[in-house]
Design a protein around this motif. Structure first.
Motif, short mmCIF file in Angstrom:
data_model
loop_
_atom_site.label_atom_id
_atom_site.label_comp_id
_atom_site.label_asym_id
_atom_site.label_seq_id
_atom_site.Cartn_x
_atom_site.Cartn_y
_atom_site.Cartn_z
N ILE A 143 67.09 45.33 6.80
CA ILE A 143 65.93 44.59 6.25
C ILE A 143 66.36 43.23 5.69
CG2 ILE A 143 64.50 46.61 5.81
CD1 ILE A 143 65.24 46.36 2.83
N VAL A 144 67.49 43.17 4.98
CA VAL A 144 67.89 41.88 4.41
C VAL A 144 68.33 40.90 5.49
CG1 VAL A 144 68.49 42.88 2.17
CG2 VAL A 144 70.28 42.61 3.91
N SER A 145 68.97 41.42 6.55
CA SER A 145 69.40 40.54 7.65
C SER A 145 68.20 39.96 8.38
CB SER A 145 70.29 41.32 8.62
OG SER A 145 71.47 41.76 8.00
N LEU A 146 67.16 40.76 8.55
CA LEU A 146 65.96 40.28 9.24
C LEU A 146 65.17 39.29 8.39
CD1 LEU A 146 64.75 43.61 10.87
CD2 LEU A 146 65.57 41.59 12.09
N ILE A 147 65.04 39.57 7.09
CA ILE A 147 64.30 38.66 6.21
C ILE A 147 65.03 37.32 6.11
CG2 ILE A 147 63.46 38.26 3.86
CD1 ILE A 147 63.18 41.34 3.63
N ALA A 148 66.35 37.37 6.01
CA ALA A 148 67.14 36.13 5.92
C ALA A 148 67.03 35.31 7.19
CB ALA A 148 68.60 36.48 5.65
N ASN A 149 66.81 35.97 8.32
CA ASN A 149 66.71 35.28 9.61
C ASN A 149 65.30 34.73 9.80
OD1 ASN A 149 66.96 36.08 13.11
ND2 ASN A 149 67.80 34.33 12.04
N SER A 150 64.93 33.81 8.94
CA SER A 150 63.58 33.23 8.95
C SER A 150 63.65 31.71 8.89
CB SER A 150 62.76 33.79 7.79
OG SER A 150 63.48 33.68 6.56
N THR A 151 63.97 31.16 7.75
CA THR A 151 64.06 29.71 7.59
C THR A 151 64.98 29.04 8.62
OG1 THR A 151 63.73 30.02 5.21
CG2 THR A 151 64.49 27.85 5.94
N PRO A 152 66.16 29.59 8.90
CA PRO A 152 67.04 28.92 9.87
C PRO A 152 66.51 28.91 11.30
CG PRO A 152 68.26 30.53 8.53
CD PRO A 152 66.81 30.78 8.31
N VAL A 153 65.55 29.78 11.62
CA VAL A 153 65.16 29.98 13.01
C VAL A 153 64.46 28.76 13.61
CG1 VAL A 153 63.76 31.41 14.57
CG2 VAL A 153 65.04 32.47 12.70
N THR A 154 63.70 28.03 12.82
CA THR A 154 62.97 26.87 13.38
C THR A 154 63.91 25.86 14.01
OG1 THR A 154 62.93 26.00 11.12
CG2 THR A 154 60.89 26.94 11.96
N PHE A 155 65.11 25.73 13.46
CA PHE A 155 66.11 24.83 14.03
C PHE A 155 67.32 25.62 14.52
CE2 PHE A 155 64.02 21.95 10.80
CZ PHE A 155 63.26 21.28 11.74
N GLY A 156 67.09 26.87 14.91
CA GLY A 156 68.14 27.68 15.47
C GLY A 156 68.45 27.28 16.89
N VAL A 157 69.52 27.84 17.44
CA VAL A 157 69.97 27.54 18.81
C VAL A 157 69.99 26.02 19.01
CG1 VAL A 157 69.83 28.34 21.18
CG2 VAL A 157 68.57 29.54 19.42
N VAL A 158 70.68 25.34 18.09
CA VAL A 158 70.75 23.88 18.04
C VAL A 158 69.38 23.22 18.26
CG1 VAL A 158 73.19 23.55 18.52
CG2 VAL A 158 71.66 23.88 20.43
#
Length: 541
Positions: A143-158
């Motif tokens: 759950i913590v890994s999935l919640i943390a994977n939010s803000t960075p995603v918009t500019f993820g994968v360069v």
């Protein structure tokens, strides 16, 4: 309304079966795909050959995620069997034995760094096993890994997800006489600003949820005493994140923001500043027994820290070298493709980018090199690969039906009645229902796209143009609405089926998808409404 209900039925059935009856993802997604097939044939009047073709195409496309799951599990099993995982666990314990600080370092920063380089479910698939290896309950790690994977995603994968959103609406932008390049710059800045404010509080939200679930009697106090360090962790990531996205470009915002933030936060932790005096740990009665143990305790300490960390260092280095255009390798890795053959007369311009997939290079390659470098014997290597295949089998089946469902819903526009695709019908129905309050629903359309597709990028492909047109019709800021679409697609990662299945698979968590979905729906709603509030407060409409 009839078409809206029928179009939404597969999604509603998936959610209902998983939440109300705790169905496994395999059963729920298979039933949802079957219902979608019946609807496509009887209501959308699609040809059976088209239904079969798009379903098989979805199954083929699911290999992208399946390879990532397999690669992540293979790396984990390799590190366990060689004893390197035990050394890595001790590295984090030496930083801090406080579970809250370990959560911030691994789930928030390490996950964000991997998201910035690779994305596609990789962060949770790598961060969750690390946390479990430290003794976290498997459920908590996921759950913590999935919640943390939010803000960075918009500019993820360069930068790919938000760059795709901008690219998708290019013709819409030009049709109303706006500058496409200027529109892109404004979207990147708006996404970074709104997401930056929201993201500042994500570490605090993660810790609050963690302590609430595992120490309910003291959760408020245990959250409050580490709140200053959580805010420092948030700001040390979001400030460079915003500056880079606004003044340099979207490609390196998450990648460099996470690296800078981790360095700053580690400096505070090592100095003892804002670190709680009392260390917090999970109660003994939790499912901490699920913690990953080293398969061979005799080799637990035979490796140096550098050698133990080399696989992850190599993964990060390969991802950066092959994802960042400036190194000149991206084109080489993208160009190796296995094209999809024509299926039942359907030709899809799609090819499996074999070398581009994180699951193959770097995961499988690094795992193989690690096994050879650490002189792993043949029987052990055989056990590692056999165990990985067995662990991947069930989530792979769930992925096949899940992606087949998405592709069938997306391509249901291929019908003799001239009906929009099921996904477009759902999005248009929501926009018509909310009218002038559309800004409230805009990020959740992005969430919907990510929930069913497992990708912020795909969500933006599906709905960015629709969001732009809805904003134009309602006289709202197109920049803001498209930005909310990109943000919603990112926070949808908290609850998307693909990511949940992938993360559960890497830590051996069985039949817990529904429980995770219920838990993470709350922070997803809070994040989405917070983003809308920021837009309204700053008058971005």
């Amino acid at each position: 309304m009839f078409y809206l209900i029928i179009a939404a039925l597969p999604i509603l059935i998936t959610i209902f079966l998983m939440l109300a009856f705790n169905f496994s993802s395999i059963r729920a997604l298979f039933i949802a795909w079957a219902v979608c097939t019946v609807s496509a044939f009887t209501v959308w009047k699609m040809e059976l050959t088209d239904i079969a073709g798009y379903s098989i195409y979805g199954g083929y496309k699911s290999l992208e995620v399946i390879c990532t799951i397999f690669g992540a599990i293979l790396i984990l099993n390799t590190l366990k069997a060689t004893g390197a995982m035990g050394v890595i666990n001790n590295t984090f314990k030496n930083i801090s034995t406080d579970r809250r600080i370990q959560t911030i370092i691994i789930a928030w920063f390490f996950g964000a760094f991997i998201e910035g380089a690779a994305g596609f479910g990789t962060p949770a698939a790598l961060a969750a096993p690390l946390l479990v290896g430290l003794g976290f309950p498997a459920f908590a790690a996921v759950i913590v890994s999935l919640i943390a994977n939010s803000t960075p995603v918009t500019f993820g994968v360069v930068g790919l997800p938000t760059m795709t959103a901008v690219s998708t609406v290019q013709s819409n932008v030009q049709d109303i006489g706006l500058s496409y390049s200027q529109f892109g710059i404004q979207v990147y800045s708006r996404v970074a600003f709104v997401n930056g404010i929201c993201g500042t509080f994500v570490p605090l939200m993660i810790i609050a949820i963690l302590t609430f679930h595992y120490d309910r009697k003291h959760w408020l106090g245990k959250t409050a005493e580490i709140a200053p360090l959580c805010l420092i962790s948030g700001l040390s990531f979001t400030i460079p994140y915003w500056l880079i996205a606004t003044f340099i470009g979207p490609e390196l915002a998450s990648l460099l923001g996470s690296a800078i933030g981790m360095a700053v936060t580690l400096a505070f932790v090592r100095s003892g500043a804002f670190v709680p005096k009392e260390t917090w740990d999970f109660p003994v009665q939790t499912d901490a027994a699920c913690a990953i143990q080293c398969d061979n305790e005799d080799v637990l300490f035979r490796h140096s820290k550098l050698i133990a960390w080399c696989p992850y260092i190599a993964i990060a280095a390969i991802l950066i070298l092959t994802r960042v255009y400036q190194f000149g390798l991206r084109g080489v890795f993208e160009d190796v493709r296995i094209p999809l053959p024509t299926l039942f007369g359907i030709h899809k311009d799609y090819a499996l980018q074999v070398l581009w997939l994180p699951g193959i290079i770097p995961f499988m390659l690094v795992a193989l090199v690690t096994q050879v470098f650490l002189h792993t014997d043949r029987s052990c290597i055989k056990n590692i690969w056999g165990k990985t295949f067995r662990q991947t089998a069930q989530p792979a089946v769930a992925m096949i039906f899940g992606v087949a469902l998405v592709q069938l819903m997306l391509n249901s526009s291929v019908n003799p009645l001239g009906l929009d695709s099921m996904l477009t019908v759902i999005a248009k129905g929501l926009s018509g229902l909310f009218g002038n309050a559309y800004v409230v629903i805009a990020p959740f359309i992005g969430v919907l796209g990510a929930f069913i597709s497992g990708s912020n990028t795909v969500s933006n492909i599906l709905f960015a143009s629709l969001q732009f047109e809805a904003a134009t019709m309602l006289s709202l800021s197109q920049v803001t609405i498209v930005s909310l679409q990109a943000i919603g697609g990112a926070i949808g990662n908290m609850i998307c089926i693909n990511n949940i299945v992938a993360a559960c698979a890497t830590v051996g968590l069985v039949k817990s998808e529904a429980r995770i979905l219920k838990c993470n729906a709350v922070p997803m709603l809070i994040y989405g409404l917070f983003a809308v509030s920021i837009v309204l407060i700053f008058g971005f409409l």
